[in-house]
Structures are given as C-alpha cells and as structure tokens.
Write a protein that holds these residues in place. Structure first.
Motif, mmCIF file in Angstrom:
data_model
loop_
_atom_site.group_PDB
_atom_site.id
_atom_site.type_symbol
_atom_site.label_atom_id
_atom_site.label_comp_id
_atom_site.label_asym_id
_atom_site.label_seq_id
_atom_site.Cartn_x
_atom_site.Cartn_y
_atom_site.Cartn_z
ATOM 1 N N ASP A 118 0.683 -1.588 0.393
ATOM 2 C CA ASP A 118 -0.203 0.021 0.273
ATOM 3 C C ASP A 118 0.558 1.434 0.125
ATOM 4 O O ASP A 118 1.996 0.857 0.905
ATOM 5 C CB ASP A 118 -0.638 -0.186 0.976
ATOM 6 N N LEU A 119 0.348 1.833 -0.264
ATOM 7 C CA LEU A 119 1.389 3.113 -0.293
ATOM 8 C C LEU A 119 0.191 4.522 0.539
ATOM 9 O O LEU A 119 -0.358 4.538 0.670
ATOM 10 C CB LEU A 119 0.712 4.252 -2.108
ATOM 11 N N LYS A 120 1.408 4.961 1.336
ATOM 12 C CA LYS A 120 1.037 6.428 1.983
ATOM 13 C C LYS A 120 1.405 7.375 1.405
ATOM 14 O O LYS A 120 1.883 8.188 0.754
ATOM 15 C CB LYS A 120 2.175 6.241 3.355
ATOM 16 N N TRP A 121 0.056 8.022 1.420
ATOM 17 C CA TRP A 121 0.139 9.300 0.977
ATOM 18 C C TRP A 121 0.311 10.765 1.514
ATOM 19 O O TRP A 121 -0.214 10.696 3.256
ATOM 20 C CB TRP A 121 -1.222 9.460 0.258
ATOM 21 N N GLU A 122 0.718 12.124 1.355
ATOM 22 C CA GLU A 122 0.722 13.023 1.410
ATOM 23 C C GLU A 122 -0.138 14.413 0.999
ATOM 24 O O GLU A 122 0.287 14.143 -0.674
ATOM 25 C CB GLU A 122 1.899 13.710 1.936
ATOM 26 N N VAL A 123 -1.305 14.453 1.436
ATOM 27 C CA VAL A 123 -1.959 15.781 0.586
ATOM 28 C C VAL A 123 -1.727 17.439 0.750
ATOM 29 O O VAL A 123 -1.341 17.196 1.904
ATOM 30 C CB VAL A 123 -3.666 15.353 1.079
ATOM 31 N N LEU A 124 -1.547 17.295 0.006
ATOM 32 C CA LEU A 124 -1.254 19.293 -0.049
ATOM 33 C C LEU A 124 -2.069 19.309 -0.235
ATOM 34 O O LEU A 124 -3.004 19.083 -0.486
ATOM 35 C CB LEU A 124 -0.192 18.520 -1.680
ATOM 36 N N THR A 125 -1.773 21.456 -0.459
ATOM 37 C CA THR A 125 -2.461 22.720 -0.761
ATOM 38 C C THR A 125 -3.005 22.992 -1.824
ATOM 39 O O THR A 125 -4.582 23.205 -1.973
ATOM 40 C CB THR A 125 -2.823 23.540 -0.142
ATOM 41 N N ASP A 126 -2.515 22.229 -3.158
ATOM 42 C CA ASP A 126 -2.905 22.955 -4.906
ATOM 43 C C ASP A 126 -4.087 22.133 -4.826
ATOM 44 O O ASP A 126 -4.545 20.771 -4.828
ATOM 45 C CB ASP A 126 -1.730 21.884 -5.508
ATOM 46 N N THR A 127 -4.538 22.747 -5.748
ATOM 47 C CA THR A 127 -5.864 22.384 -5.994
ATOM 48 C C THR A 127 -6.241 22.357 -7.858
ATOM 49 O O THR A 127 -4.972 23.632 -8.155
ATOM 50 C CB THR A 127 -7.292 22.784 -5.772
ATOM 51 N N LYS A 128 -6.981 21.746 -9.024
ATOM 52 C CA LYS A 128 -7.082 22.658 -10.145
ATOM 53 C C LYS A 128 -8.328 21.311 -10.665
ATOM 54 O O LYS A 128 -8.651 20.541 -9.845
ATOM 55 C CB LYS A 128 -5.761 22.348 -10.811
ATOM 56 N N LYS A 129 -8.530 22.098 -12.119
ATOM 57 C CA LYS A 129 -9.623 20.811 -12.672
ATOM 58 C C LYS A 129 -9.205 20.184 -13.575
ATOM 59 O O LYS A 129 -8.285 20.425 -14.341
ATOM 60 C CB LYS A 129 -11.238 21.936 -13.086
ATOM 61 N N VAL A 130 -9.449 18.292 -13.901
ATOM 62 C CA VAL A 130 -8.909 17.575 -14.482
ATOM 63 C C VAL A 130 -10.499 17.535 -15.303
ATOM 64 O O VAL A 130 -11.536 16.592 -14.771
ATOM 65 C CB VAL A 130 -8.188 16.446 -14.049
ATOM 66 N N GLN A 131 -10.195 17.629 -16.259
ATOM 67 C CA GLN A 131 -11.800 16.784 -17.036
ATOM 68 C C GLN A 131 -13.324 18.118 -16.797
ATOM 69 O O GLN A 131 -14.403 16.980 -16.121
ATOM 70 C CB GLN A 131 -11.749 15.854 -17.065
ATOM 71 N N ASN A 132 -12.943 18.809 -15.535
ATOM 72 C CA ASN A 132 -13.947 19.646 -14.812
ATOM 73 C C ASN A 132 -14.723 18.765 -14.374
ATOM 74 O O ASN A 132 -15.411 19.130 -12.769
ATOM 75 C CB ASN A 132 -15.762 19.638 -16.045
ATOM 76 N N ALA A 150 -0.264 12.866 -7.903
ATOM 77 C CA ALA A 150 -1.497 12.610 -8.239
ATOM 78 C C ALA A 150 -2.198 13.528 -7.870
ATOM 79 O O ALA A 150 -2.827 14.099 -7.067
ATOM 80 C CB ALA A 150 -1.746 11.095 -7.268
ATOM 81 N N TRP A 151 -3.362 13.894 -8.822
ATOM 82 C CA TRP A 151 -4.758 14.505 -8.719
ATOM 83 C C TRP A 151 -5.625 13.869 -9.041
ATOM 84 O O TRP A 151 -5.897 12.852 -9.538
ATOM 85 C CB TRP A 151 -4.743 15.850 -10.228
ATOM 86 N N TYR A 152 -6.408 13.580 -7.478
ATOM 87 C CA TYR A 152 -7.866 13.042 -7.764
ATOM 88 C C TYR A 152 -9.024 13.410 -7.117
ATOM 89 O O TYR A 152 -8.944 15.077 -6.532
ATOM 90 C CB TYR A 152 -7.389 12.029 -6.373
ATOM 91 N N THR A 153 -9.729 13.226 -7.332
ATOM 92 C CA THR A 153 -11.143 13.972 -7.323
ATOM 93 C C THR A 153 -11.842 12.607 -6.139
ATOM 94 O O THR A 153 -12.433 12.245 -6.299
ATOM 95 C CB THR A 153 -12.138 14.524 -8.760
ATOM 96 N N GLU A 154 -12.769 14.207 -5.333
ATOM 97 C CA GLU A 154 -13.254 13.635 -4.530
ATOM 98 C C GLU A 154 -15.126 13.433 -4.876
ATOM 99 O O GLU A 154 -15.876 13.050 -4.089
ATOM 100 C CB GLU A 154 -13.595 14.265 -3.125
ATOM 101 N N ASP A 155 -14.836 14.013 -6.000
ATOM 102 C CA ASP A 155 -16.179 14.171 -6.901
ATOM 103 C C ASP A 155 -16.920 12.362 -7.421
ATOM 104 O O ASP A 155 -18.150 12.301 -7.245
ATOM 105 C CB ASP A 155 -16.302 15.407 -8.104
ATOM 106 N N ILE A 156 -15.155 11.987 -7.774
ATOM 107 C CA ILE A 156 -15.746 10.476 -7.252
ATOM 108 C C ILE A 156 -14.977 9.530 -6.371
ATOM 109 O O ILE A 156 -14.069 9.794 -6.954
ATOM 110 C CB ILE A 156 -15.140 9.747 -8.626
ATOM 111 N N PRO A 157 -16.837 9.401 -5.525
ATOM 112 C CA PRO A 157 -15.784 9.187 -3.963
ATOM 113 C C PRO A 157 -16.202 7.136 -3.773
ATOM 114 O O PRO A 157 -15.832 6.989 -3.347
ATOM 115 C CB PRO A 157 -17.168 9.269 -3.129
#
Length: 257
Positions: A118-132, A150-157
């Motif tokens: 398993d990977l251990k993630w650190e969430v950073l402060t940067d944000t942007k839109k990817v495919q809306n 990695a850019w990830y979206t919580e719009d797809i939970p």
C-alpha cells in the motif's frame, strides 16, 4: 453537479451489489513512459482500462485481455523452439479485491504475481480542475523510491486510480513521477457493468514478495534467456537477433513499479 450526482449514485449502487463483482465505472487512461532517460525522444505510449466498483477493480490493457481470453493465439515469432505467439506489448495488470492489490508483471515469457504494498499519501494544498472535476494534489514515495504526484477528485468518491495509485479519498485522474518520465492521465469516464476479474494469464509465477519479483527482473535484464527457456530468436531472413533483447533491456532505467 450532474457528474457528482451520477457518481454518488454509482457508489451507492456499488456498495449494494459489489459482491457480484460487477463494475459500475470504466476509466480509460493514457500512459506515457520514457524508459531510457538518455533517449527522451523515445516515448512509449499506450492505453489502459480501469474497471471498478467501490471495493474491487482490475486495471489492464485491452489488447492483452483480448489475447489471453481467446483460445487461438496469433503466432509469428520464429525461435529455436519453433514459432511462438506474438505476445501483446503491454501485458501487466493490477487486480484489487478485499483491499488487496495483486500485481501481474512480465519477466520474459512469464507473468509474476505478488501483493503490491500500500502507498502512504500526503495530501498537499494545490487544487485544479481535471475534465471539469475538482481535484486535489497528493504525493507519495513508492517502495522502490520514486516520488509520484497524483491529482484526485472526491467528486468520484471511490478510492481508485491507475496501476497501484489507489487509497485516496477519491479517484485519481492524473499521476506522474518527479522526473516526468512517467505520466498517466484519464481520458474517457463512463458507466460499465462488466465483470471484474483478473486476466487469465497462461504462465503465472506466484512470488512470495515483491522483492522476489524485482530480483527476477534484474536477473532477466542481465541474462534474458533465463526466463525465455534459453531459446534463440531469428528474423524473417533467418538471422539470429536474440542479442537485441539484451541490448534493449539494458537501456531501460525507468520502471512503473
């Protein structure tokens, strides 16, 4: 908001019916890898498919799935062992079930399987839109020492993503390593209810650990015949070209692992 409501519905549906191993979503990813940093113009590009629900997934190349699921394999490489099938260029896959990631990675004519850490993630402060989709940036270091973003979206939970880039609070749509020799980006995102299952490889070596696989890969690069049955390969004119495998392998210094 429309996309968000659709995928909330998919997630709830998945939680109810995921035991049937039916996917609710398919994401097509484009992969770009510069395997030889001394020749950055030589870029390997290919397409991968992610089928997933809330708890299970499979990540594979469509050509590889077609090859291993059909009984009549295409023949075309002349060797001392006769004519052997021409295997797909991209054979690897990842299967997730019960929170366990099983990697299937090629070494010569064999496919090694092992549990992916398993990977251990650190969430950073940067944000942007990817495919809306609203995305957040996360960072991780793989067990082999490469740093990935990695850019990830919580719009797809759903805690999904390409290869082993999973485990965040949403779905990974883009991922790349620090040197930008590996880049993976989502293309189409759509509904899908296909069955989630590992690819039916014909020759699988079950490694006890990932370290065992990495040792096998190292040995293969140094001596390709070790995992090719000591066969020799010839071109259409009958000229032996076995040495070209070793020459090509020893130029590779970037790996997706």
């Amino acid at each position: 908001m429309k996309n968000l409501s659709v995928f909330v519905f998919l997630l709830l549906y998945s939680l109810l019916f995921s035991q049937n191993r039916k996917a609710v979503m398919q994401i097509t990813y484009e992969t770009r890898i510069i395997s030889d940093t001394l020749n950055r113009q030589n870029v390997q590009q290919y397409e991968m498919i992610l089928l997933c629900n809330a708890t299970e997934s499979v990540y594979y190349n469509r050509e590889a799935k077609d090859f291993y699921t059909r009984s009549d394999k295409t023949a075309g490489i002349v060797t001392t062992a006769g004519v052997i099938p021409k295997y797909p260029k991209t054979e690897y896959s990842i299967f997730k079930s019960d929170n366990t990631l099983t990697a299937f990675l090629p070494v010569g004519k064999y496919i090694f399987s092992f549990k992916e850490p398993d990977l251990k993630w650190e969430v950073l402060t940067d944000t942007k839109k990817v495919q809306n989709y609203h995305c957040r940036l996360a960072k991780t270091t793989s067990d082999t020492g490469d740093v990935f973003f990695a850019w990830y979206t919580e719009d797809i939970p759903i805690p999904e993503g390409p290869f082993h880039f999973k485990g965040l609070s949403g779905t990974v749509l883009e991922v790349y390593n620090k040197s930008r020799t590996i880049e993976i980006s989502a293309g189409s995102i759509q509904k899908n209810n296909e069955t989630i299952a590992p690819l039916p490889y014909s020759s699988v070596v079950k490694a006890k650990t990932k370290k065992q696989y990495l040792e096998a890969r190292k040995n293969y690069i140094e001596n390709p015949s070790m995992y090719n049955g000591n066969i020799k390969i010839f071109d259409a004119a009958g000229k032996e070209i076995t040495h070209k495998i070793k020459d090509r392998l020893q130029k590779i210094n970037v790996f997706l692992d």
